[in-house]
Design a protein around this motif. Structure first.
Motif, PDB file in Angstrom:
ATOM      1  N   THR A  53      34.473  81.941  88.994  1.00  0.00           N
ATOM      2  CA  THR A  53      33.131  82.504  89.146  1.00  0.00           C
ATOM      3  C   THR A  53      32.746  83.404  87.985  1.00  0.00           C
ATOM      4  OG1 THR A  53      33.994  84.286  90.537  1.00  0.00           O
ATOM      5  CG2 THR A  53      33.074  82.360  91.649  1.00  0.00           C
ATOM      6  N   LEU A  54      33.617  84.315  87.602  1.00  0.00           N
ATOM      7  CA  LEU A  54      33.254  85.265  86.559  1.00  0.00           C
ATOM      8  C   LEU A  54      33.223  84.648  85.182  1.00  0.00           C
ATOM      9  CD1 LEU A  54      35.108  88.496  87.693  1.00  0.00           C
ATOM     10  CD2 LEU A  54      32.683  87.990  87.809  1.00  0.00           C
ATOM     11  N   PHE A  55      34.294  83.980  84.821  1.00  0.00           N
ATOM     12  CA  PHE A  55      34.367  83.488  83.457  1.00  0.00           C
ATOM     13  C   PHE A  55      33.577  82.206  83.259  1.00  0.00           C
ATOM     14  CE2 PHE A  55      38.130  86.208  83.507  1.00  0.00           C
ATOM     15  CZ  PHE A  55      37.848  86.987  82.407  1.00  0.00           C
ATOM     16  N   PHE A  56      33.864  81.198  84.038  1.00  0.00           N
ATOM     17  CA  PHE A  56      33.232  79.911  83.784  1.00  0.00           C
ATOM     18  C   PHE A  56      31.753  79.894  84.163  1.00  0.00           C
ATOM     19  CE2 PHE A  56      37.759  78.580  84.291  1.00  0.00           C
ATOM     20  CZ  PHE A  56      37.955  78.286  82.965  1.00  0.00           C
ATOM     21  N   PHE A  57      31.455  80.198  85.418  1.00  0.00           N
ATOM     22  CA  PHE A  57      30.071  80.083  85.858  1.00  0.00           C
ATOM     23  C   PHE A  57      29.199  81.206  85.292  1.00  0.00           C
ATOM     24  CE2 PHE A  57      32.435  77.847  89.223  1.00  0.00           C
ATOM     25  CZ  PHE A  57      31.876  76.592  89.024  1.00  0.00           C
ATOM     26  N   PHE A  58      29.639  82.455  85.441  1.00  0.00           N
ATOM     27  CA  PHE A  58      28.845  83.593  84.991  1.00  0.00           C
ATOM     28  C   PHE A  58      28.688  83.579  83.473  1.00  0.00           C
ATOM     29  CE2 PHE A  58      28.641  88.053  83.566  1.00  0.00           C
ATOM     30  CZ  PHE A  58      27.421  88.384  84.119  1.00  0.00           C
ATOM     31  N   LEU A  59      29.782  83.419  82.764  1.00  0.00           N
ATOM     32  CA  LEU A  59      29.745  83.459  81.307  1.00  0.00           C
ATOM     33  C   LEU A  59      28.976  82.274  80.733  1.00  0.00           C
ATOM     34  CD1 LEU A  59      30.750  85.083  78.864  1.00  0.00           C
ATOM     35  CD2 LEU A  59      32.753  83.626  78.845  1.00  0.00           C
ATOM     36  N   VAL A  60      29.306  81.078  81.185  1.00  0.00           N
ATOM     37  CA  VAL A  60      28.660  79.873  80.645  1.00  0.00           C
ATOM     38  C   VAL A  60      27.172  79.844  80.997  1.00  0.00           C
ATOM     39  CG1 VAL A  60      28.597  77.350  80.796  1.00  0.00           C
ATOM     40  CG2 VAL A  60      30.787  78.533  80.553  1.00  0.00           C
ATOM     41  N   THR A  61      26.845  80.116  82.257  1.00  0.00           N
ATOM     42  CA  THR A  61      25.448  80.119  82.677  1.00  0.00           C
ATOM     43  C   THR A  61      24.656  81.159  81.889  1.00  0.00           C
ATOM     44  OG1 THR A  61      26.102  79.455  84.894  1.00  0.00           O
ATOM     45  CG2 THR A  61      23.896  80.357  84.647  1.00  0.00           C
ATOM     46  N   GLY A  62      25.209  82.356  81.780  1.00  0.00           N
ATOM     47  CA  GLY A  62      24.528  83.420  81.048  1.00  0.00           C
ATOM     48  C   GLY A  62      24.349  83.101  79.582  1.00  0.00           C
ATOM     49  N   LEU A  63      25.386  82.548  78.967  1.00  0.00           N
ATOM     50  CA  LEU A  63      25.272  82.178  77.553  1.00  0.00           C
ATOM     51  C   LEU A  63      24.159  81.165  77.331  1.00  0.00           C
ATOM     52  CD1 LEU A  63      28.942  81.942  76.260  1.00  0.00           C
ATOM     53  CD2 LEU A  63      27.148  83.444  75.413  1.00  0.00           C
ATOM     54  N   VAL A  64      24.084  80.191  78.191  1.00  0.00           N
ATOM     55  CA  VAL A  64      23.059  79.156  78.036  1.00  0.00           C
ATOM     56  C   VAL A  64      21.669  79.743  78.272  1.00  0.00           C
ATOM     57  CG1 VAL A  64      22.151  77.016  79.040  1.00  0.00           C
ATOM     58  CG2 VAL A  64      24.592  77.241  78.577  1.00  0.00           C
ATOM     59  N   ILE A  65      21.489  80.454  79.372  1.00  0.00           N
ATOM     60  CA  ILE A  65      20.165  80.955  79.749  1.00  0.00           C
ATOM     61  C   ILE A  65      19.662  82.075  78.831  1.00  0.00           C
ATOM     62  CG2 ILE A  65      18.872  82.154  81.567  1.00  0.00           C
ATOM     63  CD1 ILE A  65      20.543  80.604  83.602  1.00  0.00           C
ATOM     64  N   PHE A  66      20.554  82.968  78.425  1.00  0.00           N
ATOM     65  CA  PHE A  66      20.105  84.147  77.690  1.00  0.00           C
ATOM     66  C   PHE A  66      20.420  84.128  76.198  1.00  0.00           C
ATOM     67  CE2 PHE A  66      20.878  85.692  82.061  1.00  0.00           C
ATOM     68  CZ  PHE A  66      19.553  85.916  82.395  1.00  0.00           C
ATOM     69  N   SER A  67      21.307  83.243  75.767  1.00  0.00           N
ATOM     70  CA  SER A  67      21.713  83.303  74.373  1.00  0.00           C
ATOM     71  C   SER A  67      21.527  82.000  73.592  1.00  0.00           C
ATOM     72  CB  SER A  67      23.186  83.720  74.310  1.00  0.00           C
ATOM     73  OG  SER A  67      23.577  83.990  73.013  1.00  0.00           O
ATOM     74  N   LEU A  68      21.607  80.860  74.244  1.00  0.00           N
ATOM     75  CA  LEU A  68      21.512  79.588  73.514  1.00  0.00           C
ATOM     76  C   LEU A  68      20.129  78.939  73.589  1.00  0.00           C
ATOM     77  CD1 LEU A  68      24.984  78.065  74.454  1.00  0.00           C
ATOM     78  CD2 LEU A  68      24.336  79.284  72.373  1.00  0.00           C
ATOM     79  N   ILE A  69      19.464  79.022  74.735  1.00  0.00           N
ATOM     80  CA  ILE A  69      18.139  78.419  74.878  1.00  0.00           C
ATOM     81  C   ILE A  69      17.027  79.270  74.256  1.00  0.00           C
ATOM     82  CG2 ILE A  69      16.381  77.705  76.565  1.00  0.00           C
ATOM     83  CD1 ILE A  69      18.657  76.634  78.292  1.00  0.00           C
ATOM     84  N   PRO A  70      17.011  80.601  74.465  1.00  0.00           N
ATOM     85  CA  PRO A  70      15.926  81.393  73.874  1.00  0.00           C
ATOM     86  C   PRO A  70      15.747  81.242  72.367  1.00  0.00           C
ATOM     87  CG  PRO A  70      17.018  82.676  75.544  1.00  0.00           C
ATOM     88  CD  PRO A  70      17.830  81.426  75.357  1.00  0.00           C
ATOM     89  N   PRO A  71      16.812  81.124  71.567  1.00  0.00           N
ATOM     90  CA  PRO A  71      16.568  80.911  70.137  1.00  0.00           C
ATOM     91  C   PRO A  71      15.774  79.636  69.834  1.00  0.00           C
ATOM     92  CG  PRO A  71      18.802  81.646  70.462  1.00  0.00           C
ATOM     93  CD  PRO A  71      18.229  81.387  71.822  1.00  0.00           C
ATOM     94  N   LEU A  72      15.926  78.620  70.659  1.00  0.00           N
ATOM     95  CA  LEU A  72      15.109  77.411  70.491  1.00  0.00           C
ATOM     96  C   LEU A  72      13.641  77.750  70.711  1.00  0.00           C
ATOM     97  CD1 LEU A  72      17.301  74.809  72.420  1.00  0.00           C
ATOM     98  CD2 LEU A  72      16.972  74.968  69.943  1.00  0.00           C
ATOM     99  N   PHE A  73      13.385  78.551  71.723  1.00  0.00           N
ATOM    100  CA  PHE A  73      12.040  79.006  72.038  1.00  0.00           C
ATOM    101  C   PHE A  73      11.475  79.845  70.894  1.00  0.00           C
ATOM    102  CE2 PHE A  73       9.268  81.884  74.649  1.00  0.00           C
ATOM    103  CZ  PHE A  73       8.383  80.908  75.075  1.00  0.00           C
ATOM    104  N   PHE A  74      12.299  80.755  70.346  1.00  0.00           N
ATOM    105  CA  PHE A  74      11.860  81.602  69.230  1.00  0.00           C
ATOM    106  C   PHE A  74      11.622  80.781  67.968  1.00  0.00           C
ATOM    107  CE2 PHE A  74      14.672  84.962  71.403  1.00  0.00           C
ATOM    108  CZ  PHE A  74      13.658  85.320  72.263  1.00  0.00           C
ATOM    109  N   THR A  75      12.426  79.753  67.776  1.00  0.00           N
ATOM    110  CA  THR A  75      12.252  78.878  66.622  1.00  0.00           C
ATOM    111  C   THR A  75      10.868  78.242  66.658  1.00  0.00           C
ATOM    112  OG1 THR A  75      14.610  78.413  66.553  1.00  0.00           O
ATOM    113  CG2 THR A  75      13.205  76.860  65.434  1.00  0.00           C
ATOM    114  N   HIS A  76      10.499  77.768  67.827  1.00  0.00           N
ATOM    115  CA  HIS A  76       9.194  77.119  67.989  1.00  0.00           C
ATOM    116  C   HIS A  76       8.043  78.125  67.942  1.00  0.00           C
ATOM    117  CE1 HIS A  76       6.091  74.475  69.479  1.00  0.00           C
ATOM    118  NE2 HIS A  76       5.853  75.324  70.454  1.00  0.00           N
ATOM    119  N   THR A  77       8.179  79.248  68.651  1.00  0.00           N
ATOM    120  CA  THR A  77       7.075  80.196  68.793  1.00  0.00           C
ATOM    121  C   THR A  77       6.925  81.136  67.610  1.00  0.00           C
ATOM    122  OG1 THR A  77       7.499  80.153  71.171  1.00  0.00           O
ATOM    123  CG2 THR A  77       6.050  81.869  70.378  1.00  0.00           C
TER     124      THR A  77
END
Length: 167
Positions: A53-77
């Motif tokens: 729960t802590l490492f795999f789900f929390f870390l991976v989910t958080g990295l994707v939602i808050f760290s990997l996807i937003p830069p794509l959004f910033f790149t476009h916007t």
């Protein structure tokens, strides 16, 4: 006058922000508590559940939602590179905030009307997530430190007493 206001505002604002982030953090962790209870009913050991729960789900989910996807959004916007977007995401969410990259300041860009609301949501939940992440890492370091000291004390107890010959 502005500096005095800033100090007064910080005395009230920082504790209120901490309380708010704790509330948001609890909301973020709620699904993980449910997952943890479900895995317990399936017979999984508590240590393994924490790792999943802590490492795999929390870390991976958080990295994707808050760290990997937003830069794509910033790149476009914002017209930044992905690397600049990742840098901005980490620097902003970790509250370092150098100010070398700022959202929504280019008059030539055509910003959506909901852009500020999206950024506020991202910042709010991202701050709570990264706070939880830093808290998790600090707990791991504290636990490792305590174990190291405990092991050292245990070794010292097992050593034969050494008497000084020079007294």
């Amino acid at each position: 006058m502005g500096q005095a206001f800033c100090v007064f505002y910080a005395f009230l604002g920082i504790p209120l922000t901490i309380i708010f982030l704790k509330f948001v953090s609890n909301a973020i962790l709620k699904p993980f508590y449910g997952l943890s209870r479900h895995l317990q009913t399936m017979g999984m050991r508590e240590r393994k559940i924490k790792i999943y729960t802590l490492f795999f789900f929390f870390l991976v989910t958080g990295l994707v939602i808050f760290s990997l996807i937003p830069p794509l959004f910033f790149t476009h916007t914002e017209g930044w590179t992905y690397k600049e977007g990742r840098y901005f995401a980490f620097i902003s969410l970790s509250t370092i905030g150098f100010g070398d990259y700022v959202l929504g300041i280019y008059p030539s860009q055509n910003y959506s009307k909901i852009y500020p609301a999206i950024i506020i949501l991202w910042c709010t939940f991202g701050l709570a997530w990264i706070t939880l992440l830093f808290d998790l890492f600090s707990r791991i370091l504290e636990k490792s430190h305590k174990k190291l000291i405990s092991d050292m004390l245990h070794q010292m107890e097992r050593m034969p007493s050494m008497k000084s010959s020079y007294f």
